[in-house]
Design a protein around this motif. Structure first.
Motif, PDB file in Angstrom:
ATOM      1  N   SER A  97      -0.110  11.748  10.143  1.00  0.00           N
ATOM      2  CA  SER A  97      -1.470  12.081  10.549  1.00  0.00           C
ATOM      3  C   SER A  97      -1.518  12.351  12.049  1.00  0.00           C
ATOM      4  O   SER A  97      -0.632  11.940  12.808  1.00  0.00           O
ATOM      5  CB  SER A  97      -2.427  10.937  10.200  1.00  0.00           C
ATOM      6  N   GLU A  98      -2.572  13.036  12.494  1.00  0.00           N
ATOM      7  CA  GLU A  98      -2.710  13.380  13.905  1.00  0.00           C
ATOM      8  C   GLU A  98      -2.786  12.151  14.794  1.00  0.00           C
ATOM      9  O   GLU A  98      -2.284  12.160  15.921  1.00  0.00           O
ATOM     10  CB  GLU A  98      -3.950  14.255  14.110  1.00  0.00           C
ATOM     11  N   ASP A  99      -3.394  11.078  14.276  1.00  0.00           N
ATOM     12  CA  ASP A  99      -3.499   9.864  15.088  1.00  0.00           C
ATOM     13  C   ASP A  99      -2.270   8.962  14.975  1.00  0.00           C
ATOM     14  O   ASP A  99      -2.187   7.913  15.615  1.00  0.00           O
ATOM     15  CB  ASP A  99      -4.760   9.066  14.728  1.00  0.00           C
ATOM     16  N   GLY A 100      -1.296   9.385  14.146  1.00  0.00           N
ATOM     17  CA  GLY A 100      -0.061   8.623  14.024  1.00  0.00           C
ATOM     18  C   GLY A 100      -0.180   7.327  13.249  1.00  0.00           C
ATOM     19  O   GLY A 100       0.741   6.511  13.239  1.00  0.00           O
ATOM     20  N   LYS A 101      -1.297   7.141  12.535  1.00  0.00           N
ATOM     21  CA  LYS A 101      -1.524   5.891  11.818  1.00  0.00           C
ATOM     22  C   LYS A 101      -1.259   5.997  10.313  1.00  0.00           C
ATOM     23  O   LYS A 101      -1.488   5.047   9.572  1.00  0.00           O
ATOM     24  CB  LYS A 101      -2.951   5.398  12.067  1.00  0.00           C
ATOM     25  N   LEU A 160       2.551   5.121   4.060  1.00  0.00           N
ATOM     26  CA  LEU A 160       2.478   3.889   4.844  1.00  0.00           C
ATOM     27  C   LEU A 160       1.360   4.048   5.864  1.00  0.00           C
ATOM     28  O   LEU A 160       1.183   5.129   6.456  1.00  0.00           O
ATOM     29  CB  LEU A 160       3.790   3.595   5.568  1.00  0.00           C
ATOM     30  N   LEU A 161       0.595   2.997   6.042  1.00  0.00           N
ATOM     31  CA  LEU A 161      -0.544   3.024   6.965  1.00  0.00           C
ATOM     32  C   LEU A 161      -0.395   1.945   8.022  1.00  0.00           C
ATOM     33  O   LEU A 161       0.119   0.852   7.753  1.00  0.00           O
ATOM     34  CB  LEU A 161      -1.850   2.814   6.195  1.00  0.00           C
ATOM     35  N   LYS A 202       2.022  -0.924   6.765  1.00  0.00           N
ATOM     36  CA  LYS A 202       1.883  -1.447   5.408  1.00  0.00           C
ATOM     37  C   LYS A 202       2.180  -0.334   4.398  1.00  0.00           C
ATOM     38  O   LYS A 202       1.779   0.817   4.584  1.00  0.00           O
ATOM     39  CB  LYS A 202       0.466  -1.957   5.168  1.00  0.00           C
ATOM     40  N   VAL A 203       2.848  -0.713   3.328  1.00  0.00           N
ATOM     41  CA  VAL A 203       3.153   0.235   2.262  1.00  0.00           C
ATOM     42  C   VAL A 203       1.973   0.340   1.307  1.00  0.00           C
ATOM     43  O   VAL A 203       1.448  -0.683   0.842  1.00  0.00           O
ATOM     44  CB  VAL A 203       4.404  -0.216   1.476  1.00  0.00           C
ATOM     45  N   ASN A 204       1.544   1.551   1.033  1.00  0.00           N
ATOM     46  CA  ASN A 204       0.548   1.773  -0.009  1.00  0.00           C
ATOM     47  C   ASN A 204       1.306   1.835  -1.328  1.00  0.00           C
ATOM     48  O   ASN A 204       1.907   2.862  -1.659  1.00  0.00           O
ATOM     49  CB  ASN A 204      -0.217   3.065   0.247  1.00  0.00           C
ATOM     50  N   ALA A 205       1.296   0.738  -2.068  1.00  0.00           N
ATOM     51  CA  ALA A 205       2.106   0.619  -3.283  1.00  0.00           C
ATOM     52  C   ALA A 205       1.369   1.058  -4.546  1.00  0.00           C
ATOM     53  O   ALA A 205       1.850   0.817  -5.664  1.00  0.00           O
ATOM     54  CB  ALA A 205       2.587  -0.818  -3.440  1.00  0.00           C
ATOM     55  N   ASP A 206       0.236   1.715  -4.392  1.00  0.00           N
ATOM     56  CA  ASP A 206      -0.572   2.098  -5.564  1.00  0.00           C
ATOM     57  C   ASP A 206       0.225   2.915  -6.579  1.00  0.00           C
ATOM     58  O   ASP A 206       0.168   2.646  -7.791  1.00  0.00           O
ATOM     59  CB  ASP A 206      -1.800   2.894  -5.116  1.00  0.00           C
ATOM     60  N   LYS A 207       0.967   3.930  -6.109  1.00  0.00           N
ATOM     61  CA  LYS A 207       1.727   4.778  -7.039  1.00  0.00           C
ATOM     62  C   LYS A 207       2.803   3.981  -7.772  1.00  0.00           C
ATOM     63  O   LYS A 207       3.059   4.197  -8.957  1.00  0.00           O
ATOM     64  CB  LYS A 207       2.374   5.934  -6.280  1.00  0.00           C
ATOM     65  N   ILE A 208       3.425   3.058  -7.043  1.00  0.00           N
ATOM     66  CA  ILE A 208       4.487   2.249  -7.647  1.00  0.00           C
ATOM     67  C   ILE A 208       3.906   1.324  -8.711  1.00  0.00           C
ATOM     68  O   ILE A 208       4.476   1.159  -9.800  1.00  0.00           O
ATOM     69  CB  ILE A 208       5.213   1.424  -6.562  1.00  0.00           C
ATOM     70  N   ILE A 209       2.758   0.737  -8.415  1.00  0.00           N
ATOM     71  CA  ILE A 209       2.096  -0.146  -9.368  1.00  0.00           C
ATOM     72  C   ILE A 209       1.636   0.632 -10.597  1.00  0.00           C
ATOM     73  O   ILE A 209       1.768   0.170 -11.734  1.00  0.00           O
ATOM     74  CB  ILE A 209       0.915  -0.869  -8.698  1.00  0.00           C
ATOM     75  N   GLU A 210       1.109   1.848 -10.364  1.00  0.00           N
ATOM     76  CA  GLU A 210       0.698   2.689 -11.489  1.00  0.00           C
ATOM     77  C   GLU A 210       1.896   3.029 -12.380  1.00  0.00           C
ATOM     78  O   GLU A 210       1.799   3.002 -13.619  1.00  0.00           O
ATOM     79  CB  GLU A 210       0.070   3.977 -10.963  1.00  0.00           C
ATOM     80  N   LEU A 211       3.032   3.322 -11.749  1.00  0.00           N
ATOM     81  CA  LEU A 211       4.234   3.650 -12.513  1.00  0.00           C
ATOM     82  C   LEU A 211       4.687   2.461 -13.352  1.00  0.00           C
ATOM     83  O   LEU A 211       5.036   2.613 -14.521  1.00  0.00           O
ATOM     84  CB  LEU A 211       5.357   4.061 -11.548  1.00  0.00           C
ATOM     85  N   ARG A 212       4.653   1.279 -12.769  1.00  0.00           N
ATOM     86  CA  ARG A 212       5.073   0.092 -13.512  1.00  0.00           C
ATOM     87  C   ARG A 212       4.082  -0.259 -14.615  1.00  0.00           C
ATOM     88  O   ARG A 212       4.470  -0.739 -15.683  1.00  0.00           O
ATOM     89  CB  ARG A 212       5.246  -1.100 -12.544  1.00  0.00           C
TER      90      ARG A 212
END
Length: 222
Positions: free
Chosen positions: A179-183, A198-199, A206-216
């Protein structure tokens, strides 16, 4: 008798005048034309997975990605992508004339930008904790999710986890968006079929693990 162009000439013709060989002259059309030709004919880039590995490693991508995707992601637009594709193919051909397969791969590794920032380091720590089902570390590295327990309940046997972790550590992690703000950054890593976000929250990645949780979740319900 009409002269049959060499593969080098073929690549230069197509990449210098892509609109003559496709409807729009786009990167996708041009790369599809080249890969189709290479499937049908014996060319320097038809040598099994050598060229694919070369492109991935030289661009710090995991080797399970397709070379056309790698070059496109590493380019700002179609014109740059086609130029990069041409230069990469021609470089590979030139190197192939004087290096064996092992030396080609080593060249790619030696000339890759393997620098990793804090987000990549955090993901490696998370990926390791995921393999061993380390709840404490996983919780400290992810954004909140009501179904986060699926992450540490999927622990591998230690011997398997150690081997997978070794394989993972030997593969690069590639940052494909920021992102432009580097966050916020988006990375791709070996073994994952999708990119992972990651945010930066309170000065910690922090890892945004939503996709991984959805996959599991999908795997558990299958």
């Amino acid at each position: 008798m009409k002269k049959v162009p060499t593969f080098i000439e073929f690549i230069e013709y197509i990449c210098n005048r892509p609109s003559m060989y496709s409807l729009q002259g786009s990167f996708n059309e041009t790369s599809a034309f080249i890969t189709g030709y290479s499937y049908a004919k014996k060319t320097p880039i038809s040598r099994g997975t050598v060229f694919n590995r070369f492109v991935c490693l030289k661009n710090s991508f995991p080797t399970n990605y397709d070379w056309t995707y790698v070059i496109k992601i590493c380019s700002e637009n179609d014109d740059e992508g086609i130029t990069n594709m041409k230069n990469t193919i021609l470089e590979f051909i030139e190197l192939s004339n004087r290096l064996n397969e092992e030396e080609l791969i080593q060249f790619a590794i030696n000339n890759a930008d393997l620098k990793e920032g804090e987000p990549e380091k955090v993901f490696r720590e998370f990926d390791n904790a995921l393999l061993f089902g380390n709840k404490k570390i996983i919780q400290s590295l992810i954004l909140e999710n009501d179904n986060a327990d699926l992450l540490w309940n999927g622990k591998y046997p230690d011997s398997v986890a150690e081997k997978l972790n070794e394989l993972s550590n030997n593969q690069p992690i590639k940052r494909i968006k920021e992102s432009e703000d580097g966050k916020s950054v988006e990375i791709i890593a070996s073994g994952w079929p999708f990119s992972i976000e990651l945010l930066l929250k309170n000065d910690k990645w922090k890892v945004n693990a939503d996709k991984i949780i959805e996959l599991r979740t999908e795997n558990n319900s299958a």
